[in-house]
Design an enzyme around this catalytic site. Structure first.
Site, short mmCIF file in Angstrom:
data_model
loop_
_atom_site.label_atom_id
_atom_site.label_comp_id
_atom_site.label_asym_id
_atom_site.label_seq_id
_atom_site.Cartn_x
_atom_site.Cartn_y
_atom_site.Cartn_z
N LYS A 29 -7.40 -27.64 27.22
CA LYS A 29 -9.00 -27.33 27.25
C LYS A 29 -9.34 -26.63 26.17
O LYS A 29 -10.50 -26.68 25.39
CB LYS A 29 -9.03 -26.78 28.62
CG LYS A 29 -10.57 -26.81 29.13
CD LYS A 29 -10.53 -26.03 30.58
CE LYS A 29 -10.24 -27.14 31.46
NZ LYS A 29 -9.86 -26.43 32.90
N ARG A 98 -11.02 -19.87 32.82
CA ARG A 98 -10.52 -21.21 33.17
C ARG A 98 -9.15 -21.40 32.66
O ARG A 98 -8.89 -21.08 31.62
CB ARG A 98 -11.56 -22.53 32.50
CG ARG A 98 -12.78 -22.09 32.61
CD ARG A 98 -13.69 -22.81 31.51
NE ARG A 98 -13.71 -24.35 31.84
CZ ARG A 98 -14.16 -25.26 31.07
NH1 ARG A 98 -14.78 -24.78 29.89
NH2 ARG A 98 -14.22 -26.64 31.52
N GLY A 107 -2.44 -28.00 40.87
CA GLY A 107 -1.64 -26.91 41.47
C GLY A 107 -1.79 -25.57 40.67
O GLY A 107 -1.33 -24.72 41.37
N MET A 109 -4.10 -22.77 38.96
CA MET A 109 -5.40 -21.97 39.30
C MET A 109 -6.68 -22.99 38.84
O MET A 109 -6.64 -23.36 37.51
CB MET A 109 -5.34 -20.59 38.87
CG MET A 109 -6.60 -19.83 39.61
SD MET A 109 -7.10 -18.21 38.73
CE MET A 109 -8.32 -19.06 37.61
N ARG A 343 -11.67 -34.39 26.58
CA ARG A 343 -10.48 -34.76 26.42
C ARG A 343 -10.17 -36.37 26.37
O ARG A 343 -11.02 -37.15 26.81
CB ARG A 343 -9.53 -34.38 27.47
CG ARG A 343 -9.69 -34.92 28.74
CD ARG A 343 -8.76 -34.34 30.02
NE ARG A 343 -9.34 -34.59 31.24
CZ ARG A 343 -9.31 -33.96 32.35
NH1 ARG A 343 -8.56 -32.89 32.18
NH2 ARG A 343 -9.83 -34.35 33.25
N HIS A 459 13.14 -40.27 49.38
CA HIS A 459 14.01 -41.16 49.65
C HIS A 459 13.49 -42.61 49.45
O HIS A 459 14.00 -43.52 48.87
CB HIS A 459 14.67 -40.82 51.02
CG HIS A 459 15.43 -42.24 51.51
ND1 HIS A 459 15.27 -43.05 52.21
CD2 HIS A 459 17.03 -42.24 51.28
CE1 HIS A 459 16.30 -43.89 52.35
NE2 HIS A 459 17.44 -43.63 51.64
N SER A 786 28.46 -57.10 24.33
CA SER A 786 27.28 -56.96 25.11
C SER A 786 27.70 -55.80 26.04
O SER A 786 28.63 -55.87 26.90
CB SER A 786 27.18 -58.21 25.81
OG SER A 786 25.95 -58.05 26.56
N CYS A 854 23.01 -56.37 28.33
CA CYS A 854 22.72 -57.08 29.49
C CYS A 854 22.72 -56.21 30.40
O CYS A 854 23.31 -55.12 30.43
CB CYS A 854 23.47 -58.26 29.53
SG CYS A 854 25.16 -57.94 30.02
N TYR A 874 20.29 -56.88 20.04
CA TYR A 874 19.41 -57.47 21.07
C TYR A 874 19.38 -56.78 22.21
O TYR A 874 20.18 -55.97 22.53
CB TYR A 874 19.32 -58.98 21.07
CG TYR A 874 20.82 -59.36 21.74
CD1 TYR A 874 20.72 -59.27 23.16
CD2 TYR A 874 21.77 -59.64 21.16
CE1 TYR A 874 22.05 -59.91 23.84
CE2 TYR A 874 23.02 -60.06 21.62
CZ TYR A 874 23.28 -59.80 22.89
OH TYR A 874 24.25 -60.16 23.44
P1 ADP Z 1 -11.10 -28.36 35.92
O1 ADP Z 1 -10.11 -28.52 35.01
O2 ADP Z 1 -10.73 -28.32 37.23
O3 ADP Z 1 -12.11 -29.22 35.58
P2 ADP Z 1 -13.03 -26.44 34.60
O4 ADP Z 1 -12.64 -25.07 33.96
O5 ADP Z 1 -13.20 -27.48 33.59
O6 ADP Z 1 -11.86 -26.83 35.62
O7 ADP Z 1 -14.05 -25.98 35.37
C1 ADP Z 1 -14.58 -26.58 36.36
C2 ADP Z 1 -16.28 -26.70 36.69
O8 ADP Z 1 -16.84 -25.51 36.33
C3 ADP Z 1 -16.48 -27.58 35.56
O9 ADP Z 1 -17.52 -28.71 36.23
C4 ADP Z 1 -17.03 -27.15 34.60
O10 ADP Z 1 -18.02 -27.79 33.82
C5 ADP Z 1 -17.54 -25.98 35.19
N1 ADP Z 1 -17.54 -24.86 34.36
C6 ADP Z 1 -16.62 -23.92 33.49
N2 ADP Z 1 -16.95 -23.21 32.58
C7 ADP Z 1 -18.43 -23.03 32.73
C8 ADP Z 1 -19.15 -22.38 32.30
N3 ADP Z 1 -18.96 -21.28 31.36
N4 ADP Z 1 -20.73 -22.58 32.40
C9 ADP Z 1 -20.63 -23.52 33.26
N5 ADP Z 1 -20.00 -24.36 34.13
C10 ADP Z 1 -18.81 -24.26 33.65
MG MG Z 2 -12.97 -29.65 34.00
#
Ligand code: ADP
Ligand code: MG
Ligand code: MG
Length: 902
Positions: A29, A98, A107, A109, A343, A459, A786, A854, A874
């Site tokens: 990110k 973020r 999983g 935060m 991304r 399993h 082989s 093989c 091969y």
């Molecule tokens: P995730 O990886 O779960 O998408 P994000 O960090 O991208 O988490 O954020 C979750 C939501 O909050 C997203 O929709 C993102 O666009 C929004 N968001 C994050 N930072 C800001 C910000 N500075 N201003 C407005 N919206 C934000």
């Molecule tokens: Mg996001």
């Protein structure tokens, strides 16, 4: 870093200082926010705290020296740039915190928005927004909710309940109907919830909010779910996560604001066009949470044409820059567009091929890069039959696509019932909470397996993949009640005998029988779809990329085929010969009787008679195969399994004898067979009298097979064809074994071939560890090796596949002792080392020694790369895997650096 190093480590990067290639340091990110900033796109200013800081924190349990000061410095400069101070009561700067690791990871935060709000700055925020109280209190309640949940582990439902209560008191379902007073009341309720669960008041100090949130992101790297996910996805445990601190922009300021997500092409089909969702008057998390219904992004054009046009321009720019499908998050604040994330987007297997082809057409990438961007696992997925889904069918549950394929059948809940119904010719789906080794027979009998618990390494998942059986695991919406023989899902009750359909690729579960349609990619390989004229974009793209892979690869691809039909199909799929033609099946069916005569023969004459009767049958089999493979090499393996495997089982014989005696019939033959079975019984048949050992013990057996091969080749050549037989001796462990077989074989071949021009190579399998370790000696007597990687794996590890896959593999995978089953993908460290040694020493003794493999590893993507690297000539695999091997062999040849696309 060295202790005397006086330069302080840099832990914090302004967005303007990073770029997209710094994912290791800044996380995905952060690196991409930096890249967009440097492209001049409208990104709210901010900074990224590095993964290095996280790692230091996680090892020492405290923030590393200098981090606090660096954060302070970057915060100050951010405040200067924005002309506002974090949480200032009159004119507050607010930020989001973020998480963002190198690979995106559920999983960990999530995000905390609106950091910096408190009882005083909420008023300042309202003033900033021209007296918009509703907006300010909405933002504040969101902060307490997100902060409480993600930083302080307050149960999220409590906040949701409080919100629902206020809504129902107002008689509405829509959060937009709540006014400023309602939201102010909600803030009070939230604060109480917060205090109840944390034992403290909601922190009012903005900087404390920020620091706690940052720390929570660091800690979340080691959350249980994150650890589990990493283990399953083979993501290293020591990467750490970065933290992004981003100036807040507001999509919840009114109808001229909003937030959305978009893809630059359709990630499902790959089709060009804009795919996205938009939600007016909302903050980012609302889109994902599905709080209100979003509208298709196209509708933004009516709402705010300027922002829409700008967004489309940016999306085009991003595609051109990343040269790939991108996904994005954006927010519009009062008509001003802000980019919050981008991304390279995830996509389906079909979209991967289609998009790679399109990007070549658009001149953004070349064919090498297109080949690099797809993989064999995706191609394999596209070769399974698929459900033909129209509006009638809606999934009732979604689990984990644990083993691909499409299967429909009657629901059963026990292994025994599965076996029973399957014996009556029914298709059944075995449904369990989770499976265990006792379910093995049921799993074998079932068309598919569906469990409500367990992941990709459970399993059920492991065993199903090993069997190539469709499996959906961990469909946790299912409430499975085995004693009552039913399960419930979304209000439906499904009883034993009801029909369900499961999709092992998508993990979706459907009620009723969904029709299945053949894969268009297979139709193309079969020659039923012309890639030049079809309007199927997927087929066109697959064709193009396969053609390039074929041109690029060094490894040849052969197939394992025992019949003319298999050989012909494999040839259509691009096989360049047969790497393994097993001869066992030539002793089955009505030929069993001849084998029995061979085993029971009381003297040389009887044995020779039995062999003489088998000879023409085998010859005819070989003629058919050589014809289908005209001009291509065919490796025939002399008989490998223990002979007693061709006799009826002991219990059955014992019963036959008893019954016949009862009736007073002649039981001489049955008794003789029974005695033979008793005599030939082995404790460990896998390590018993089989392979070359049989050839050395039973006079004339191998000689008959060699003669049949040579005569078949001569017959084909006489008919104007070209036969290139290669005789392969199984289970050799010492050169003397091979020399003995070879001497006899050469004599027979010389006699049969005469001046027909037929050339027969003689080589051996390398499947016993001792053979690999004495390959230099063995090469003196072998024209080719082989690698039988299945046996080499079994004997290298000292376990038999049939016994262990159901018994403990799932546990080993869970514990991470195996990353993947060594039968699925070659164990490069151990078994792979044996191959490496044998290849090197074999070639040193006999330059030009032909080397192949093989066994199913020949069609496994990762293994193919290994075989390429070790320098084999091969790989050979089952017909359906041939295209996968071709593709991966091409990728291996062009891939010079590792890809980290995940
Ligand atoms: P995730 O990886 O779960 O998408 P994000 O960090 O991208 O988490 O954020 C979750 C939501 O909050 C997203 O929709 C993102 O666009 C929004 N968001 C994050 N930072 C800001 C910000 N500075 N201003 C407005 N919206 C934000
Ligand atoms: Mg996001
Ligand atoms: Mg073997």
């Amino acid at each position: 870093m060295a202790a005397h190093d006086s330069v302080e480590q840099k832990y914090v990067y302004d967005f303007a200082e990073g770029n997209k290639d710094l994912k290791d340091l800044l996380g995905g990110k952060g690196a991409n926010l930096a890249e967009m900033t440097n492209l001049g796109l409208p990104v709210p200013p901010g900074f990224t705290i590095t993964t290095e800081a996280c790692k230091a924190y996680l090892t020492t349990g405290r923030e590393p020296d200098g981090l606090a000061a660096q954060i302070e410095a970057h915060l100050e400069s951010l405040e200067r740039e924005m002309g506002r101070r974090l949480g200032d009561p009159d004119d507050p700067l607010l930020v989001s915190v973020r998480s963002g690791a190198k690979f995106s990871m559920p999983g960990m935060m999530e995000t905390v928005l609106n950091v910096g709000l408190n009882d005083r700055s909420v008023i300042g925020l309202s003033n900033q927004a021209g007296g918009n109280d509703r907006f300010a209190w909405d933002s504040y309640r969101r902060l307490i909710q997100m902060f409480g949940k993600t930083v302080c582990e307050v149960p999220g439902e409590e906040f949701e309940h409080a919100l629902d209560e206020i809504k129902s008191a107002k008689g509405t379902h829509n959060d937009l109907d709540l006014d400023a007073d309602d939201l102010r009341g909600l803030v009070d309720a939230y604060k109480k919830i917060f205090a109840k669960h944390t034992g403290r008041e909601f922190p009012q100090e903005p900087r404390e909010q920020l620091d706690l949130a940052i720390r929570a992101v660091f800690d979340s790297w080691n959350a249980e779910r994150a650890i589990l996910y990493r283990r399953q996805e083979r993501i290293p445990a020591d990467l750490g996560t970065a933290v992004n601190v981003v100036t807040m922009v507001f999509g919840n300021l009114g109808p001229d604001s909003g937030t959305g997500v978009a893809f630059t092409r359709d990630p499902g089909s790959g089709a060009q066009g804009i795919y996205g969702d938009y939600l007016a008057n909302a903050q980012g998390e609302d889109v994902v949470a599905g709080i209100r219904n979003t509208v298709p992004l196209q509708e933004l054009e009516q709402l705010d044409k300027t922002s829409y046009d700008e967004l489309l321009g940016i999306m085009a720019r991003l595609e051109e820059h990343y040269k790939d499908l991108c996904d994005i998050e954006f927010t519009i604040e009062r008509g001003k567009l802000w980019m919050l994330q981008t991304r390279v987007g995830k996509r389906t297997a079909a979209a991967a091929f289609v998009i790679a082809g399109q990007l070549v057409d658009e001149g953004l990438i070349d064919l090498d890069e297109a080949l690099h961007r797809v993989n064999g696992a995706q191609l394999a997925q596209l070769m399974f039959p698929r459900f033909q889904l129209d509006h009638e069918f809606e999934a009732v549950a979604k689990g984990i696509g644990a083993s691909p394929g499409a299967a429909s059948g009657k629901v059963v809940f026990t292994s025994a019932r599965a076996v029973e119904l399957a014996a009556e010719g029914e298709s059944v789906i075995l449904v369990r909470r989770e499976t265990n080794p006792d379910d093995l027979n049921g799993m074998i009998a079932a068309k598919g397996i569906l469990t409500s618990r367990g992941g990709k390494t459970s399993h059920a998942a492991v065993v199903a993949r090993g069997m190539g059986k469709t499996c959906v695991s961990g469909a946790d919406e299912l409430d499975v009640n085995v004693p009552a023989k039913k399960f419930t899902v979304g209000g439906h009750v499904v009883n034993e005998g009801d029909i369900v359909s499961i999709d092992g690729t998508t993990g979706k579960v459907y009620l009723g029988e969904v029709p299945v349609m053949p894969s268009e990619v297979v139709q193309y390989f079969e020659g039923e779809l012309d890639p030049e004229t079809t309007d199927d974009a997927l087929v066109r793209s697959v064709h193009r990329i396969m053609t390039h892979a074929d041109a690029a690869r060094r490894l040849r691809v052969r197939t394992n085929a025992d019949t003319g039909t298999d050989a012909a199909r494999a040839r259509r799929f691009g096989a360049e010969g047969i790497g393994l033609c097993r001869t066992e099946h030539m002793f089955l069916g009505d030929r069993r009787e001849l084998v029995e005569r061979l085993i029971l023969a009381s003297g040389e004459r009887e044995r020779e008679d039995a062999l003489a009767a088998l000879l023409p049958l085998q010859r005819a089999d070989f003629v058919e195969i050589f014809r289908e493979m005209d001009g291509l090499p065919v490796t025939v393996r002399l008989i490998d399994p223990p002979l007693h495997e061709f006799l009826p089982p002991l219990e059955q014989l014992a019963v036959n004898v008893a019954v016949a005696q009862e009736r007073g019939e002649d039981v001489a033959k049955e008794e003789a067979l029974l005695a033979a079975v008793r005599r030939m019984h082995e404790e460990n048949p896998m390590l018993g009298l089989r392979g070359v050992r049989l050839g050395l013990v039973i006079p004339g057996l191998f000689a008959m097979q060699v003669r049949a091969i040579a005569e078949a080749a001569v017959a084909v050549v006489r008919d104007g064809g070209t036969a290139c037989p290669e005789i392969m001796v199984p289970l050799v462990g010492a050169v003397q074994e091979l020399e003995t077989v070879r001497a006899e074989a050469e004599r027979i071949i010389a006699e049969v071939v005469g001046d027909s021009g037929v050339e027969v190579l003689i080589g051996t399998m390398i499947e016993v560890p001792r053979a690999a370790l004495t390959a230099g000696q063995i090469a003196e007597a072998a024209e080719f090796f082989s690698f039988g990687t299945n046996d080499l794996t079994q004997m290298g590890w000292g376990f038999s596949r049939d016994d262990v896959e159901g018994a403990f593999f799932w546990r080993y995978l869970e514990l991470g002792i195996f990353g993947i089953s060594p039968f699925e993908s070659i164990d490069t460290d151990g078994v792979g080392r044996l191959i490496r040694i044998a290849a090197e020493e074999g070639r040193a003794a006999r330059p030009g020694l032909k080397l192949g493999v093989c066994g199913e590893h020949g069609g496994d993507p990762d293994s193919v790369h290994f075989f390429h690297e070790v320098g084999l000539d091969y790989v050979s695999c089952s017909p359906f895997r041939v295209p996968v091997a071709r593709l991966e062999a091409g990728r291996a040849a062009i891939t010079t650096t590792g890809s980290d696309s995940r």
